[in-house]
Write an enzyme that holds these catalytic residues in place. Sequence first.
Site, PDB file in Angstrom:
ATOM      1  CE  LYS A 191      -1.823   2.644   3.309  1.00 14.03           C
ATOM      2  NZ  LYS A 191      -1.804   3.700   2.453  1.00 14.03           N
ATOM      3  N   GLY A 244       7.083   4.450   8.383  1.00 19.46           N
ATOM      4  CA  GLY A 244       6.193   5.571   8.723  1.00 19.46           C
ATOM      5  C   GLY A 244       6.403   5.917  10.078  1.00 19.46           C
ATOM      6  CB  THR A 246       7.150   6.512  16.433  1.00 13.48           C
ATOM      7  OG1 THR A 246       8.645   6.551  15.843  1.00 13.48           O
ATOM      8  CG2 THR A 246       7.205   5.900  17.846  1.00 13.48           C
ATOM      9  N   GLY A 249       3.368   3.058  14.025  1.00 12.18           N
ATOM     10  CA  GLY A 249       4.026   1.813  14.022  1.00 12.18           C
ATOM     11  C   GLY A 249       3.659   1.182  15.466  1.00 12.18           C
ATOM     12  CD  GLU A 266      13.554   0.315   8.881  1.00 15.30           C
ATOM     13  OE1 GLU A 266      14.182   1.204   9.436  1.00 15.30           O
ATOM     14  OE2 GLU A 266      14.142  -0.831   8.677  1.00 15.30           O
ATOM     15  CB  CYS A 300      12.689   8.723   8.526  1.00 17.21           C
ATOM     16  SG  CYS A 300      13.966   7.804   7.362  1.00 17.21           S
ATOM     17  CD  GLU A 397       9.828  12.118  12.197  1.00 15.54           C
ATOM     18  OE1 GLU A 397       8.810  11.540  12.633  1.00 15.54           O
ATOM     19  OE2 GLU A 397      10.633  11.536  11.715  1.00 15.54           O
TER      20      GLU A 397
HETATM   21  P1  NAD Z   1       2.306   7.514   8.518  1.00 16.17           P
HETATM   22  O1  NAD Z   1       2.766   6.698   9.909  1.00 16.17           O
HETATM   23  O2  NAD Z   1       1.060   8.534   8.894  1.00 16.17           O
HETATM   24  O3  NAD Z   1       1.740   6.581   7.235  1.00 16.17           O
HETATM   25  C1  NAD Z   1       2.572   5.743   6.715  1.00 16.17           C
HETATM   26  C2  NAD Z   1       1.963   4.700   6.099  1.00 16.17           C
HETATM   27  O4  NAD Z   1       0.976   4.094   6.848  1.00 16.17           O
HETATM   28  C3  NAD Z   1       1.131   5.348   5.122  1.00 16.17           C
HETATM   29  O5  NAD Z   1       0.874   4.427   3.799  1.00 16.17           O
HETATM   30  C4  NAD Z   1      -0.273   5.366   5.739  1.00 16.17           C
HETATM   31  O6  NAD Z   1      -1.514   5.364   5.002  1.00 16.17           O
HETATM   32  C5  NAD Z   1      -0.356   4.219   6.611  1.00 16.17           C
HETATM   33  N1  NAD Z   1      -0.998   3.943   7.692  1.00 16.17           N
HETATM   34  C6  NAD Z   1      -1.446   5.155   8.567  1.00 16.17           C
HETATM   35  N2  NAD Z   1      -1.958   4.638   9.628  1.00 16.17           N
HETATM   36  C7  NAD Z   1      -2.370   3.209   9.503  1.00 16.17           C
HETATM   37  C8  NAD Z   1      -3.231   2.263  10.041  1.00 16.17           C
HETATM   38  N3  NAD Z   1      -3.565   2.560  11.402  1.00 16.17           N
HETATM   39  N4  NAD Z   1      -2.839   1.054   9.680  1.00 16.17           N
HETATM   40  C9  NAD Z   1      -2.304   0.782   8.520  1.00 16.17           C
HETATM   41  N5  NAD Z   1      -1.592   1.776   7.824  1.00 16.17           N
HETATM   42  C10 NAD Z   1      -1.634   2.799   8.215  1.00 16.17           C
HETATM   43  O7  NAD Z   1       3.799   8.214   8.163  1.00 16.17           O
HETATM   44  P2  NAD Z   1       3.964   9.265   6.839  1.00 16.17           P
HETATM   45  O8  NAD Z   1       3.267  10.566   7.471  1.00 16.17           O
HETATM   46  O9  NAD Z   1       3.361   8.710   5.523  1.00 16.17           O
HETATM   47  O10 NAD Z   1       5.575   9.327   6.700  1.00 16.17           O
HETATM   48  C11 NAD Z   1       5.925   9.918   7.718  1.00 16.17           C
HETATM   49  C12 NAD Z   1       6.853   9.308   8.725  1.00 16.17           C
HETATM   50  O11 NAD Z   1       7.402   8.046   8.278  1.00 16.17           O
HETATM   51  C13 NAD Z   1       7.880  10.105   9.641  1.00 16.17           C
HETATM   52  O12 NAD Z   1       7.620   9.667  10.978  1.00 16.17           O
HETATM   53  C14 NAD Z   1       8.922   9.428   9.025  1.00 16.17           C
HETATM   54  O13 NAD Z   1      10.047   9.609  10.079  1.00 16.17           O
HETATM   55  C15 NAD Z   1       8.755   7.899   8.899  1.00 16.17           C
HETATM   56  N6  NAD Z   1       9.606   7.556   7.729  1.00 16.17           N
HETATM   57  C16 NAD Z   1      10.760   6.505   8.535  1.00 16.17           C
HETATM   58  C17 NAD Z   1      11.603   5.926   7.477  1.00 16.17           C
HETATM   59  C18 NAD Z   1      12.420   5.005   8.184  1.00 16.17           C
HETATM   60  O14 NAD Z   1      13.149   4.227   7.370  1.00 16.17           O
HETATM   61  N7  NAD Z   1      12.735   4.697   9.401  1.00 16.17           N
HETATM   62  C19 NAD Z   1      11.574   6.215   6.244  1.00 16.17           C
HETATM   63  C20 NAD Z   1      10.729   7.102   5.742  1.00 16.17           C
HETATM   64  C21 NAD Z   1       9.867   7.837   6.673  1.00 16.17           C
END
Ligand code: NAD
Length: 824
Positions: A191, A244, A246, A249, A266, A300, A397
């Site tokens: 997704k 995504g 924390t 996660g 991650e 991130c 963050e």
């Molecule tokens: P997010 O957590 O809001 O979303 C990430 C993904 O998860 C999206 O596809 C979203 O649609 C999905 N999602 C959201 N809620 C969900 C749920 N309850 N169940 C299943 N899926 C769900 O994050 P974002 O705003 O898209 O990205 C930014 C975040 O990602 C930042 O915190 C960043 O640090 C982190 N990030 C981490 C890395 C890494 O490798 N550690 C890399 C890139 C981004």
Amino acid sequence: MNITEIFETMDYGPAPESPTPALAWIKERQPFGLFVNGQWVKPASGQYLDSINPSTGKPLTQVAAANSEDVNAAVTAARTAFETWGKTPGHVRARYMYAIARHIQKHSRLLAVLESLDNGKPIRETRDIDIPLVARHFYYHAGWAQLMASELPGYEPVGVVGQIIPWNFPLLMLAWKIAPALAMGNTVVLKPARYTPLTALKFAEIVQEIGLPPGVVNILTGEASQVGEALVRHPDVNKIAFTGSTDVGRSLRRATAGSGKKLSLELGGKSPFIVFDDADLDSVVEGVVDAIWFNQGQVCCAGSRLLVQEDVAERLIAKLRARMEKLRIGDPLDKAVDIGAIVSSAQLKEIQRLVEQGVDEGAEMWQPSWACPTEGYFFPPTLFTNVSPATTIAQVEIFGPVLVSMTFRTPAEAVALANNTRYGLAASVWSENINLSLDVAPKLKAGTVWVNCTNLFDASSGFGGYRESGFGREGGKEGLYEYVRPACETAGPASTPSSKFPIAKGAVHPSNGSEPAIGTSLDEDERTVSEFEPSNGSRIALPAIDRTPKMFINGKQVRSDSGYSQDVYDPAGRVIGQVGEGNRKDIRNAVEAAHAASGWASSTTHNRAQILYYIAENLSVREGEFARRIVQQTGRSQADAITEVQAAISRLFSYAAWADKFEGVVHRPPLRGVVLAMEEPIGVIGMACPDEYPLLDFVSLVAPAIAMGNTVVVIPSQQSPLSATDCYQVLETSDLPDGVVNIVTGDRDMLSQVLADHDDVEAMWYFGSAEGCKRVELASASNMKRTWVNYGHPRNWLDPIQGEGEEFLRESTQVKNIWVPYGD
Ligand code: NAD
């Protein structure tokens, strides 16, 4: 403007990349469907979502909004495909992956433009960084597909993998997920993020183009609440790989707890960028640009906390402001633009809110004098000085082009400030003194440390977090283990609750199937082992002196805080001893002692090996005594018990051997330099032992953990704890520093819950019931501790394949990749 004028101003002219081919590609296909089983299908809901161009704020196109019905169809397709793909020879998988890499290069410009249009990031980045790295990931992992059989013997693919990615590196995150999954023989349902679906859809076309078997890759666009959650909860998904925030996660950890799904996370970061006073400040300035203004700071591992040694802070800040004044913000498709658009209006508002909060909290904000474009979602590069380490902007963050700076005086202070965060994704260290840099790097709690560089990535070098930045690695050999499981392990939770006492009371011995010798308990002998002869010549039978096994905390035998004891029974139901009933306070004391013993991590590997050998030596001296104790507790034969003690001694030798051999590798990514992938201890590990082999289980878990430099709090077998408590004297006489091993006896599940809840415990291993595993995984979400649980499945601890080896060492370590470029 004539040439003389241009020369005077040194201004860039516009260098626009044409969007025409990408827009034509979009137009031909819109509205986009879902990619399921190798076909484009309409969403079950019939609904579509707008995909917005963040640099204009206007819709680019519409993509399908999948729901749980589509998730079911995609998972079914992936399951069917797995039956074949999982058994397809590595060489065949490698050929497909090689073709994917080739086709990514063939479509590289279209992908780069689509990514810029959809995400708002500058074309310079998508063209020169994102897309080349995507191709590199598929090439690199084609190699692992080819080598899987020879390099990962004894491992199998996990099955169907649900993959959820964020919007900041849409295609790169897809590659980080899909490449290792396919290489290891899994099939996937991916997704993309709600805001950035387009390059994933182009990727689906590539998959079709190269003729990848249907169902191996499925792509579902849509809302998190519809697609993401259904994927995470789907019973036929064997693993979730998530990148995504924390908070999400954490919710996924809870949602998958006890399900037996493998999970890699991650997550976010607040990475320190540490500048010592001997650093080359001009390089530092360019480093900062790459650290926090790359991808508008929506990275991130962005170096979002600038920590500068006090005596150069003023100079560096002045240089930085001058550089910021020259940064160019604007149309992401302009090749001379440094900073593009923020991905969405919601993200822009969040950045604005946090910046306002920083100002309200008293920090000093600085922005360049030039104005941002008024159309689209833009935010200027921003620098905060006079920031206090506890304020929101120093801890949270921001995920935008906002840098907060603080100062320090000594290297020790720099390390303390750098580690003053719940995250642990990355760090950069800037100094011309390599000794100082390489001394500081291991002290930083971060999965990646860049020395005199920043934001470098490569498929060969694993990437992933410490602490609340998640667990698991992407890239490198270490990343492959996220997509395989040992062939000897049963997948999923046990369907019947595992017996509380699997061996005792006449149960079948799991190792050889022979009946235990019930009734050979030594209690009678132990209670009346000698006779007393007073001076009058009479002889009186002497009762044995009472032995009270206590807790073992900080190298001392201490009574349980509860003041209660638990009876320990032999298989015939006779009481053979009593142990303290540990409680919360005992666990807290043990965790404190384990933390205080953290110097163990920096003891030499030679020293740790010596101590493990010494424990083995001291255990062997008491072989008979330990064997009798096993017989007494389990009713097994003396010969069986001796086999167990000898296996425990051999295991101690194994980990003494590994202590100075499981040390990591050196990667050679395409740069002048090396990446040192170091195996570091995790910290304090809580562990709950199973009941099968009272001594061997205890040794099998404790030895690898301490060999790798962790300190432990162990709950021994609840049924047969006396073998572990008998170890106190062995440990006390083997030069093991106080607090490295702490033992708390009592109720396994109650004590495990306390350990799993404890925020100062970094990992929890639990070998007990399926229900207990679920509770441990649920509780671990509080500080995102790593967990290793058995989902209620017993393992044959006598068997060296199941009871020792690399799996145990990997669970005892986390890889830190230290990037060290060289050359002037
Ligand atoms: P997010 O957590 O809001 O979303 C990430 C993904 O998860 C999206 O596809 C979203 O649609 C999905 N999602 C959201 N809620 C969900 C749920 N309850 N169940 C299943 N899926 C769900 O994050 P974002 O705003 O898209 O990205 C930014 C975040 O990602 C930042 O915190 C960043 O640090 C982190 N990030 C981490 C890395 C890494 O490798 N550690 C890399 C890139 C981004």
